[in-house]
Design an enzyme around this catalytic site. Structure first.
Site, short mmCIF file in Angstrom:
data_model
loop_
_atom_site.label_atom_id
_atom_site.label_comp_id
_atom_site.label_asym_id
_atom_site.label_seq_id
_atom_site.Cartn_x
_atom_site.Cartn_y
_atom_site.Cartn_z
CG PHE A 59 -1.55 1.13 1.62
CD1 PHE A 59 -3.37 1.58 1.21
CD2 PHE A 59 -1.60 2.26 2.86
CE1 PHE A 59 -4.03 2.11 0.76
CE2 PHE A 59 -2.91 3.13 2.66
CZ PHE A 59 -3.65 2.71 1.48
NE ARG A 177 -5.86 4.58 10.32
CZ ARG A 177 -6.75 6.34 10.02
NH1 ARG A 177 -8.02 6.60 9.65
NH2 ARG A 177 -5.80 6.64 9.18
CD GLU A 298 -2.83 0.49 9.05
OE1 GLU A 298 -3.23 -0.84 9.05
OE2 GLU A 298 -1.34 -0.90 8.68
CB THR A 300 -0.02 9.45 14.57
OG1 THR A 300 -1.22 10.68 14.38
CG2 THR A 300 1.15 9.22 13.47
#
Ligand code: CAA
Length: 315
Positions: A59, A177, A298, A300
């Site tokens: 990604f 996430r 991904e 912070t």
């Protein structure tokens, strides 16, 4: 794979074998934009080799100018007939520059901000793809930079329509996430198990340190935080698998809470181990270095607070 299954696998691999966890997850994150927005042809071409491990995919969103403000990326793709010409650079890209395929996000209309971003599937063999340098992190993680110099991408490799890239990237991150939270739970669980084992064996003042109430308070606190984090992770996963379309807030809560408490739990595990906790070769020392990046990548912890607040205020 359902999100619950993905979280279960990620938690268990993180607890037992972080290297396997990394490979499993990175293939998923790289494939994410194709699963979210790819057409049948793109899925047939790119996903089976990823699933079988013949092709490494990743990604590619972050740029040297910034990772948090994703809408301000500078890479630009201009359409020239049946190709796009891509110029720019990406950094902090896991598996780069070795990955075979990259889900790349670039501006096709810089005047439109986040609505001017488009996703592309870029193969490392495309003309103008330039492998960059590797970055050396505090914990082993293959990561590096890539460059595009008039990189020629067939229009057939565009993900969705022009301008849909930001939403594709965010939808991919919503899914992943939650799973970062699962990974943090697995690492914290490993630290707890190691601490329990060590506390029962290590003698001080004539008895195992597990007999001391300050150690007992630590392990009780660690177990409680891990359970709470696990519940947040599986709440997000169950909601999504049950059909809830928008789990942006739940996903961010899972990532934020689980990664923050995992850092605290592992720090306490090092404390239980005393001097051995900071010695190379001890699991808790390795976990102490490995957990740190999860509070950054991904999105912070700071950005997760904003994402949650935005959702609450919007609703
Ligand atoms: N799903 C669908 N659409 C979404 C969305 C989501 N989760 N989040 C935002 N959008 C849409 C919004 O609805 C909006 O569209 P509309 O105007 O039509 O409503 C549009 O996208 C823009 O949204 P915002 O105005 O909220 O965007 P923003 O510019 O303010 O940025 C942000 C929001 C939350 C800060 C976002 O930029 C972000 O998440 N930043 C962190 C990026 C990140 O996680 N980077 C890490 C990269 S990957 C990595 O680390 C992996 C590795 O390999 C190391």
């Amino acid at each position: 794979m359902s999100l619950v299954s993905f979280c279960l696998v990620r938690e268990e691999l993180a607890r037992t074998c972080p290297n396997a966890e990394l490979i499993f997850t990175m293939q998923g994150l790289g494939a994410g934009p194709i699963i979210v927005a790819g057409n049948e042809e793109q899925k047939q071409k790119y996903l089976p080799p990823v699933a079988s491990g013949k092709s490494i995919i990743t990604f590619a969103l972050t740029e040297p100018s910034g990772g948090t403000d994703a809408a301000s990326i500078l890479s630009q793709a201009k359409r020239e007939g049946d190709h796009y010409l891509l110029n720019g650079s990406k950094t902090f890209i896991s598996m780069a520059p070795d990955a075979d395929v990259y889900a790349v996000f670039a501006k096709t209309d810089p005047s439109k901000g986040s609505k001017g971003i488009t996703g592309f599937i870029v193969e490392k063999g495309f003309p103008g793809f330039v492998p960059g340098e590797r970055l050396d992190l505090i914990a082993a993680h293959p990561i590096g930079s890539i460059y595009f110099e008039d990189c020629s991408i067939p229009v057939a490799n565009r993900l969705g329509e022009e301008g849909e890239g930001f939403k594709i990237a965010m939808q991919t991150l919503d899914f992943f996430r939650t799973t970062v939270g699962a990974c943090a739970v697995g690492m914290a669980q490993a630290a707890l198990e190691e601490s329990l084992k060590y506390a029962k064996q290590r003698l001080a003042f004539g008895q195992p340190i597990a007999k001391f109430q300050l150690i007992q308070a630590k392990v009780a606190d660690m177990a409680m935080k891990i359970s709470a984090a696990r519940l947040l992770v599986f709440q997000a996963a169950f909601l999504r698998d049950g059909g809830k379309k928008n789990i942006t807030a739940e996903s961010s809560m899972a990532k934020l809470y689980a990664t923050e408490i995992a850092q605290q739990v592992i720090d306490q595990a090092v404390q239980v181990h005393g001097g051995y906790g900071v010695c190379k070769g001890y699991l808790v020392e390795k976990l102490y270095r490995e957990i740190r990046a999860l509070r950054i990548y991904e999105g912070t912890s700071e950005i997760q607070h904003l994402v949650i607040a935005n959702q609450l205020l919007r609703d």
